[in-house]
Design a protein around this motif. Sequence first.
Motif, PDB file in Angstrom:
ATOM      1  N   GLU A   1       4.392  -8.079 -15.835  1.00 49.73           N
ATOM      2  CA  GLU A   1       3.757  -6.938 -15.163  1.00 49.73           C
ATOM      3  C   GLU A   1       2.587  -6.387 -15.975  1.00 49.73           C
ATOM      4  O   GLU A   1       1.626  -5.861 -15.425  1.00 49.73           O
ATOM      5  CB  GLU A   1       4.780  -5.809 -14.929  1.00 49.73           C
TER       6      GLU A   1
ATOM      7  N   THR B   1      11.930  -0.645  -9.252  1.00 55.47           N
ATOM      8  CA  THR B   1      11.303  -0.205  -7.997  1.00 55.47           C
ATOM      9  C   THR B   1      11.499  -1.302  -6.934  1.00 55.47           C
ATOM     10  O   THR B   1      11.673  -2.481  -7.276  1.00 55.47           O
ATOM     11  CB  THR B   1       9.776  -0.006  -8.193  1.00 55.47           C
ATOM     12  N   PRO B   2      11.414  -0.923  -5.640  1.00 60.67           N
ATOM     13  CA  PRO B   2      11.524  -1.948  -4.587  1.00 60.67           C
ATOM     14  C   PRO B   2      10.466  -3.035  -4.747  1.00 60.67           C
ATOM     15  O   PRO B   2      10.707  -4.206  -4.443  1.00 60.67           O
ATOM     16  CB  PRO B   2      11.306  -1.152  -3.294  1.00 60.67           C
ATOM     17  N   GLU B   3       9.289  -2.668  -5.276  1.00 63.28           N
ATOM     18  CA  GLU B   3       8.205  -3.654  -5.465  1.00 63.28           C
ATOM     19  C   GLU B   3       8.614  -4.711  -6.491  1.00 63.28           C
ATOM     20  O   GLU B   3       8.433  -5.913  -6.271  1.00 63.28           O
ATOM     21  CB  GLU B   3       6.908  -2.974  -5.954  1.00 63.28           C
ATOM     22  N   ILE B   4       9.166  -4.249  -7.601  1.00 59.85           N
ATOM     23  CA  ILE B   4       9.590  -5.202  -8.646  1.00 59.85           C
ATOM     24  C   ILE B   4      10.709  -6.092  -8.092  1.00 59.85           C
ATOM     25  O   ILE B   4      10.723  -7.309  -8.289  1.00 59.85           O
ATOM     26  CB  ILE B   4      10.079  -4.454  -9.920  1.00 59.85           C
TER      27      ILE B   4
ATOM     28  N   SER C   1      11.325  -6.948  -4.976  1.00 60.11           N
ATOM     29  CA  SER C   1      10.888  -7.967  -4.008  1.00 60.11           C
ATOM     30  C   SER C   1      10.014  -9.038  -4.669  1.00 60.11           C
ATOM     31  O   SER C   1       9.964 -10.175  -4.219  1.00 60.11           O
ATOM     32  CB  SER C   1      10.202  -7.337  -2.796  1.00 60.11           C
ATOM     33  N   LYS C   2       9.365  -8.663  -5.775  1.00 59.13           N
ATOM     34  CA  LYS C   2       8.501  -9.641  -6.457  1.00 59.13           C
ATOM     35  C   LYS C   2       9.304 -10.667  -7.273  1.00 59.13           C
ATOM     36  O   LYS C   2       8.930 -11.830  -7.351  1.00 59.13           O
ATOM     37  CB  LYS C   2       7.567  -8.865  -7.387  1.00 59.13           C
TER      38      LYS C   2
END
Length: 257
Positions: free
Chosen positions: A134, A171-174, A176-177
């Motif tokens: 990241e 986080t939802p972003e992490i 899903s990634k």
Amino acid sequence: MFGLFKKSLEVQDVPVQEKQDYSDVSAIAEYFKSETGVTFDEQVSILKNKVTTFCKQRDINSFNTLLALIKKEKQTKQELIDHLTTNETFFYREFKQIEELSVLVKKSTRHVEILCAPSATGEEPYSIAIALLEAGVPHGSFNIVGIDINSEAIKKAEEAVYREKSVRNLTPEIISKYFTHNGDKYSLNNSVKSLVRFKLTNLFDPSFKNIGKFDFVFSRNMLIYFDKETRLRAKTILENMRKSDENEVFFGHADLF
Ligand SMILES: C[S@@+](CC[C@H](N)C(=O)[O-])C[C@H]1O[C@@H](n2cnc3c(N)ncnc32)[C@H](O)[C@@H]1O
């Protein structure tokens, strides 16, 4: 007359059952501490309950028998270690230190090697891997080694399939990634898994130092299970795993000396 004689023979043939004795756990505690560093000095009754359960599950009638077994049989000793060590961990735990590490790794011009001792079920070394990616650190410019004394924890770390509780700080972003979410399971993607290698090792085993030297060493929330003298011994062992003494070992906030 003959009948009576036969009966007394039968009684003699019955193997003498060892008397059940789960009273004094101190010899087990002492041996466990000398082997793993983990002390139960302040938690004798918790240890006694846990070891009693362990014995009953295996038809081991006394703590003395168990002690003889763990000194002789690697497998039983490993099972006791798995039963008595605490592997609580989660992703992005005490994240500030991981951010500090990212800054240092970004500055490096060389390939970076990181040791995570102990890794428990893998959340910490994988957190480091995710945070570095990241932060823009290229894949292939670093690798991480995770070690732990608990064989079940190492197995779970290698599988890298987690529950909600483990990923609660992400986080939802992490998520899903880097994960594939299916029902209540979060499977870490291979792109992150491939950056971390795990090894079942006891920090106090002389072979520990053979795993190499590292640019950065993380050791969080293990020393809390050791007494003061053992903590200092562990600190020296971990400091000696560094390539240079330029960087301090990252200890957890609770790992006071
Ligand atoms: C609470 S976990 C900490 C995991 C992670 N570092 C964190 O902070 O979230 C403590 C781990 O230390 C491991 N451990 C205890 N004694 C050890 C030893 N002598 N050598 C290697 N690992 C040990 C336990 O098996 C357990 O998985």
